[in-house]
Write an enzyme that holds these catalytic residues in place. Structure first.
Site, mmCIF file in Angstrom:
data_model
loop_
_atom_site.group_PDB
_atom_site.id
_atom_site.type_symbol
_atom_site.label_atom_id
_atom_site.label_comp_id
_atom_site.label_asym_id
_atom_site.label_seq_id
_atom_site.Cartn_x
_atom_site.Cartn_y
_atom_site.Cartn_z
ATOM 1 N N TYR B 210 0.881 -1.169 0.000
ATOM 2 C CA TYR B 210 0.000 0.000 0.000
ATOM 3 C C TYR B 210 0.915 1.215 0.000
ATOM 4 O O TYR B 210 1.664 1.435 0.950
ATOM 5 C CB TYR B 210 -0.894 0.008 1.242
ATOM 6 C CG TYR B 210 -2.059 -0.948 1.150
ATOM 7 C CD1 TYR B 210 -1.900 -2.299 1.428
ATOM 8 C CD2 TYR B 210 -3.324 -0.505 0.779
ATOM 9 C CE1 TYR B 210 -2.954 -3.181 1.333
ATOM 10 C CE2 TYR B 210 -4.392 -1.381 0.681
ATOM 11 C CZ TYR B 210 -4.198 -2.713 0.956
ATOM 12 O OH TYR B 210 -5.241 -3.577 0.860
ATOM 13 N N HIS B 392 -18.126 -2.559 3.108
ATOM 14 C CA HIS B 392 -16.877 -2.732 3.854
ATOM 15 C C HIS B 392 -17.020 -3.737 4.999
ATOM 16 O O HIS B 392 -17.901 -3.618 5.843
ATOM 17 C CB HIS B 392 -16.431 -1.382 4.419
ATOM 18 C CG HIS B 392 -15.181 -1.462 5.235
ATOM 19 N ND1 HIS B 392 -13.958 -1.747 4.679
ATOM 20 C CD2 HIS B 392 -14.970 -1.319 6.561
ATOM 21 C CE1 HIS B 392 -13.049 -1.764 5.630
ATOM 22 N NE2 HIS B 392 -13.626 -1.508 6.789
#
Lengths: 597, 597
Positions: B210, B392
């Protein structure tokens, strides 16, 4: 007004022939659909093709007929074939009805018309249907009860959508469509027959009658084996005789009073309640019942009552008066006793209020066990062989299944009926004999619908109480007559304590309160419902592993653990036909000879 | 050895053309399947035909390819098309794999080959598939995530059954196949663009990175509306850039430190944790995101941070070294503010350990509510309009759905993903804008799989804890930022008391014990599992009806009753194609030009 159209319609002679020809073997099974016998269905089953050929005889054709199947015999959400005329042409099409009963043509035409033939008797329609189609709108024909539905169209209609089912003469008929494909066992040479039939009685002009008639075996009648039996239905009464059973009376009593009358008559002697041992049972649509070649059902001789009770259920919704009847059952028996005696064993739940169904449940499942400990103790080392089964519940029963498990794994279905009806309790021969060995577990589950009840329905003998039973017919006979369970009563009391903790102390848990009263005071919110399910799926059980209804095998039978099942069998699902016979995408026009009027 | 066969196979030119021609509109969606980009899938969607046209480019064809779909990307129980050669001829067929991964030809051929064309780039296969077939073995293509699977055949095979999938190069790619069919809104004339992209970084040679990069808006940048955004992916890195998000930092802080590096780096300044307000998000296979014509997402101006954080997830399973990248997101914004500000609202469950999932559950559902009382108080009389949604959960999430209910009846699905993956969290434009009015209820349910866990999984922020959230994008913006629930903690304590009553006092119910500890000491038998489900389906809830994560609307929000739902929506089921395109019942022989060698 539409006389012309109907006349045109009636001159159908021989119409559309497509697909495979009708099979060599004609139609071994036949049943009237309506009480007047206007519609008569014959059929055969091909397990190789997984398909049924239907022959529908329409005796007095008006403007058309509806025929089909639905979950429980309602005309809503039904899978239908419709023969109809718009006044000009006649059509045959696969259709379905929605939840309002509105009929629509099916986008997939899975009923295949093979022949339409007018005869002096009426119009014969021959058509074919696979057990399963791949259309989610279609009914899946499986083992057990099938609810057939029908309707009679009196007037031509412009389209299927114009049919108003509430204005039609409609009805339902229950039948086992998928009859087992059993070869007839060799019968002994010295076969005798005995007809147990009602003595030319007058059928009462009311919808439901259970008729009771007592007969006596000849004095000195020695021990014999019943090896088969078949129905005798008085000609003309085929649509009235719904089911028949022959019971043997208890051997404890020297004699039983004679009786010939309705079973609920106040004149019926009390003692006839002791005539409950099933010798033979038949229901509408069933054929002869054969015992396996190695076994027979013993009757006669010492230790066996000489008295039999015939019970005939007449179903007479049109309240026809003055009809006489001598229907009954013909027993075929032999004095050359076969190698094994056949026996009947009761599986499922004990008749006790600790097993209860909350009110307003569309599908609630109760399960009874025959544990490994009991089969270990009571079955011979070589096991027993179950060849027939009769499922039994009271009014709220909707499905029944018995599964055999071995080593924690479900292995085989003994009998399953996903469309069970308490109004149609046949003894069914199994497609395949199921062998049960010491250490096996038999799990019997019943699904109930209590949507019309206000209070919990508890287990018990009353017609408004419930049962969950599978009477299995097997050989060789053992001492084990009853292998059933119920939840441990102590754990049920823990349940009532939890109910009180989550609510406002509604349930009295003092010792003098009956379980029935306790269940009646449970507030049936989702938590109490879910928790009762959780309790039945978890709490230890009390086993009845009995030689007769009152005598247990020796051992500890209370607080037994629930059998642990680590792998379950899958429910049958429709097999899509391997290569789909490409039917027409719309209705078939049934070709009409002749001109108008 | 089999060079000849492969050579023969490669001279395929133009093959079987059957059924409908390829559509006018080519393929708006494209995605690489494998990390090397050998297989590339393009597709379009016809909602009228309920079908997808796929174009699969095979760049370096050896002996064939497998392509298909399965529930969660496994090669077992997958619905496949296979192109293969037996060394002599080439075949294209609809197949399926069983639970052992063994491949079989499908009895119903539902993938329809339209063209096979060899080009300098590779072999193009064009084929068509209906969303739903009526084959129970087939995958039902529905809204939300689809797990595509592929495999590369290196050697000719005598038959499909000879394929050993464990020996192949195989993989999966997640994608939303059923893209919404939205017409592009009119864009303003004074459109400006801003590229938020990584500054020519070196992609680390590890599987997962990331990357975090902070950029700053120009000083004095006034209030604007973002009206659309689109991905910028560096050419050649299409298979490496998995997803990208642009976050705005918190306005409370005057400034944020610059940073350019892996998000989990120890060098990353703490303060960057305050850059969490989503401005834009993109994931593999997604196209440009458009705001509705009446609304835009405000950024810039007073009360809005000048700092943005770009996060790029690089997925580099082959651990390719030395690749440089400048991917990012291009924001399109305008100073002519649109009529409405768009807002983002959080629905689902509060992050609290009282909502827990027992271990070893294949499918366990938790549900969060946004109650009528909250929407009544917080929404404008004309309601709000949800146009996009981002689902989510953490690692055990498998399905997510939000449903709108009105007057106790479920009315509409806001967003549903039956194959949700925590590794693929896109912002998805809804096919149809959903309007929510005061008094409506929003119900968000998440399904979890904890089969690989030993202990209960509780709600919380940690990656090994769980969440159940739907971020809905809507307009006009309101003060309501968060509308979520959790079970009442007092009722959870009653649950632990019951656990103790049925077991041996395993759970400490003293006040100093944390809920986490309590859940960790529950013995997870069937009763305690079922009862936890029953509790969550019954017990009152604590509502978070908040203006920001800490400020509640005024009112009583504890011990609220669960919304009562009297009618539920049905799950989508496959529509059988109205008139089934009668495909071949076996594989299609793909015609081969040229001779051997």
């Amino acid at each position: 007004m539409y006389g012309t159209a109907v006349a045109v319609f009636l001159v159908i002679l021989v119409a559309a022939l497509q697909g495979s020809a009708p099979p060599e073997n004609p139609f071994p099974y036949r049943i009237p659909l309506d009480p007047e016998g206007t519609l008569e269905l014959s059929w055969n089953v091909s397990y190789a093709q997984e398909a049924i050929h239907f022959q529908l005889l329409v005796r007095d054709l008006r403007a058309g007929v509806l025929f089909g199947m639905s979950d429980r015999g309602q005309l809503e959400n039904a899978d239908l074939v419709v023969l109809w005329t718009d006044g000009d042409r006649a059509y045959f099409g696969d259709a379905w009805s929605d939840q309002k009963g509105q009929i629509h043509l099916d986008s997939q035409q899975d009923y295949q018309l093979l022949r339409a033939q007018k005869t002096p008797e009426g119009l014969y329609l021959l058509f074919k249907r696979s057990f399963g189609t791949c259309d989610p709108k279609d009914y899946f024909i499986e083992d057990g009860t099938v609810h057939l539905v029908y309707g009679i169209l009196e007037q031509p209609i412009p389209s299927l959508e114009a049919i108003n089912t509430s204005g039609l003469q409609t009805g339902l008929q229950r039948v086992q469509l998928l009859k087992p494909n059993i070869s007839v066992p060799v019968l002994p040479d010295d076969l005798s027959t005995m007809e147990v039939r009602s003595p030319d009685i007058l059928i009462p002009g009311q919808e439901t009658t259970y008729w009771c008639y007592i007969i006596e075996l000849p004095a000195g009648f020695s021990r014999h084996h019943i090896v088969m039996y078949e129905p005798i239905v008085t000609t003309g009464n085929e649509a009235l005789v719904h089911h028949m059973e022959v019971f043997q009376c208890a051997a404890e009593f020297e004699s039983f009073p004679r009786f010939n009358g309705p079973c609920d008559s106040k004149m019926k002697p009390e003692r006839l309640n002791y005539c409950r041992h099933v010798l033979a049972a038949w229901a509408l649509g069933a054929k002869a019942f054969y015992y396996p070649e190695e076994a027979g059902l013993a009757f006669g001789g010492p230790g066996s009552s000489r008295f039999l009770r015939l019970e005939v259920h007449y179903h007479n919704p049109l309240k026809i008066q003055g009809r006489r009847d001598s229907s009954g059952i013909r027993l075929y028996y032999t004095s050359s006793l076969r190698r094994f005696d056949a026996g009947i064993m009761e599986l499922g739940l004990v008749y006790t209020p600790v097993m209860a169904i909350p009110p307003r449940e569309p599908t609630f499942v109760l399960t009874g066990y025959c544990t490994d400990k009991c089969t270990q103790l009571a079955l011979p080392p070589s096991g027993i062989h179950i060849f027939a089964s009769q499922l039994h519940t009271h009014l709220t029963g909707r499905k029944v299944v018995t599964v055999l498990a071995r080593g924690g794994r479900e292995k085989e279905v003994v009998n399953r009926d996903n469309h069970y009806s308490p109004h149609f309790q046949e003894i069914r021969m199994l497609k395949k004999v199921v062998s049960v060995h010491p250490g096996d577990v038999l799990i019997t589950s019943c699904t109930y619908n209590t949507e019309d009840r206000e209070l919990a329905t508890v287990g018990g003998f009353g017609i408004l109480e419930e049962m969950c039973v599978n009477y299995v017919h097997y050989y060789p006979q053992t001492q084990l007559e009853l292998c059933k369970s119920a939840v441990d009563p102590g754990f049920l009391q823990k349940y009532f304590h939890i109910v009180n903790r989550f609510n406002s102390e509604d349930v009295c848990t003092c010792p003098q309160t009956s379980v029935l009263q306790q269940f009646a005071s449970v507030p049936w919110n989702s938590f109490n419902r879910d928790m009762l399910k959780a309790l039945y799926g978890f709490a230890p059980i009390s086993m009845h592993c009995n030689k007769s209804s009152a005598v247990r095998f020796q051992g500890e039978w209370d607080l037994q653990p629930l059998p642990e099942i680590i792998s379950t069998l899958e429910e049958p699902t429709p097999q899509c036909p391997a290569s789909r016979a490409q039917g027409p995408s719309g209705p078939t026009v049934v070709s009409i000879g002749g001109g108008r009027g």
